[in-house]
Design a protein around this motif. Sequence first.
Motif, short mmCIF file in Angstrom:
data_model
loop_
_atom_site.label_atom_id
_atom_site.label_comp_id
_atom_site.label_asym_id
_atom_site.label_seq_id
_atom_site.Cartn_x
_atom_site.Cartn_y
_atom_site.Cartn_z
N SER A 175 5.53 -39.37 -20.05
CA SER A 175 6.18 -39.93 -21.08
C SER A 175 6.24 -39.10 -22.33
O SER A 175 7.35 -39.26 -23.16
CB SER A 175 5.36 -41.38 -21.39
N LEU A 191 13.35 -51.51 -27.55
CA LEU A 191 12.07 -52.03 -26.82
C LEU A 191 11.75 -50.91 -25.63
O LEU A 191 12.57 -50.74 -25.00
CB LEU A 191 12.34 -53.47 -26.47
N VAL A 192 10.47 -50.67 -25.54
CA VAL A 192 9.90 -50.20 -24.36
C VAL A 192 9.11 -51.04 -23.78
O VAL A 192 8.22 -51.91 -24.20
CB VAL A 192 9.15 -48.81 -24.65
N VAL A 193 9.41 -51.31 -22.34
CA VAL A 193 8.68 -52.40 -21.39
C VAL A 193 8.10 -51.43 -20.54
O VAL A 193 8.76 -50.83 -19.60
CB VAL A 193 9.43 -53.23 -20.69
N ASN A 194 6.50 -51.32 -20.38
CA ASN A 194 5.84 -50.57 -19.61
C ASN A 194 4.94 -51.37 -18.59
O ASN A 194 4.37 -52.40 -18.94
CB ASN A 194 4.80 -49.61 -20.33
N GLY A 210 0.91 -55.50 -27.02
CA GLY A 210 1.74 -55.03 -28.14
C GLY A 210 2.18 -55.95 -29.13
O GLY A 210 2.68 -55.57 -30.29
N HIS A 251 3.39 -46.22 -22.66
CA HIS A 251 4.34 -46.61 -24.04
C HIS A 251 3.74 -46.03 -25.17
O HIS A 251 4.57 -46.04 -26.09
CB HIS A 251 3.75 -48.10 -24.10
N PHE A 254 5.90 -43.45 -27.62
CA PHE A 254 6.85 -44.12 -28.17
C PHE A 254 6.17 -45.32 -29.29
O PHE A 254 7.13 -45.26 -30.29
CB PHE A 254 7.72 -45.06 -26.96
N HIS A 255 5.40 -45.67 -28.94
CA HIS A 255 4.65 -46.52 -30.16
C HIS A 255 4.39 -45.81 -31.19
O HIS A 255 4.39 -45.87 -32.37
CB HIS A 255 3.37 -47.29 -29.54
N PHE A 261 6.94 -52.09 -28.21
CA PHE A 261 6.82 -51.92 -26.81
C PHE A 261 6.00 -53.45 -26.17
O PHE A 261 5.41 -53.91 -27.14
CB PHE A 261 5.95 -50.96 -26.44
N TYR A 263 3.40 -53.90 -23.17
CA TYR A 263 2.65 -53.28 -21.81
C TYR A 263 2.23 -54.40 -21.08
O TYR A 263 1.33 -55.11 -21.53
CB TYR A 263 1.68 -52.32 -22.42
#
Length: 307
Positions: A175, A191-194, A210, A251, A254-255, A261, A263
């Motif tokens: 990542s 948005l990041v979805v982990n 998050g 995540h 990126f955070h 995000f 998670y």
Amino acid sequence: MAHNLHMTPARYLFLACFLVLSHLGAGQGIDRGRLLADIRYLSSPALEGRAPLTDGSRLAQEFIASRFKELGMMSQYKGFVQPFSIKERFPDKRTPFGANIVGFIPGASSDKLILVLAHFDHLGRKGEDLYLGADDNASGVSALLHIAEYFSNLRPAHSMMFAAVDAEEIGMLGSKALVADFPFPLEQIALVVNMDMISRSTTNRLYAVGTRHYPQLKPALEAVRATASIDLVMGNDGEQGGQDWTNSSDHTPFHREGIPFVYFGVDDHKDYHKPTDTFENIDPEFFFQATSLVLQFLLEIDSRGVD
């Protein structure tokens, strides 16, 4: 999300029907049998726990890339593969390169994108023991493949990037490499979805981490929670002295760039990072419901937007 302010009544009706059908089809969009077949294969002894630089890792990479190709997905990386150096962890190896597998679905109406992550590596072989990592994290990768399949058949408003990342267990190296070599400006990521460990829970509980940092995500999560058959809990991000998983998975890089995000994950269980984290010990119904819930959340976000 871009909005057309001059839509005809017919186009309003089409959009309303599209959103209703999208939401009704979320659970139906997951092929339960194939979902379980995927996690069974990814956590099988043939892949030997998918440790970086092993034959098992290579087999996992080929499996994920072939699925992306089968789905007709695009990629900004040749053959869906983003190689990156992990020489600092393997100084004695001649070609110490990890590999993220990245697929892309262009959006219909927004210049923003949603990034969906799950790490495919695990601990591999230690002496005579195999650490197969069914929950950690063959579960997240299997879910990622099926959510990618859903959106490959129903084009989203936002572009969506699906990244199965390598080397999480040795420092989130995959990542970090994706952040450093992202093919678009990072500002385009809405948005990041982990997903990391989503296939079992003795409490029937899935955490969405998050919202303490990004409270604008609460309405979409609350909408999903209202109809979920498992218990969706917002927390474990350091609020009120609780656990803090803010920096515990992919995540995190990126955070650190200020990118919102969510998670999705479960509490550590008795088989966490043990040879007993096997397919036989997952909860198939919980896993199916968790995957369907994440898909439903992505549909909510795609229709609502993040802001």
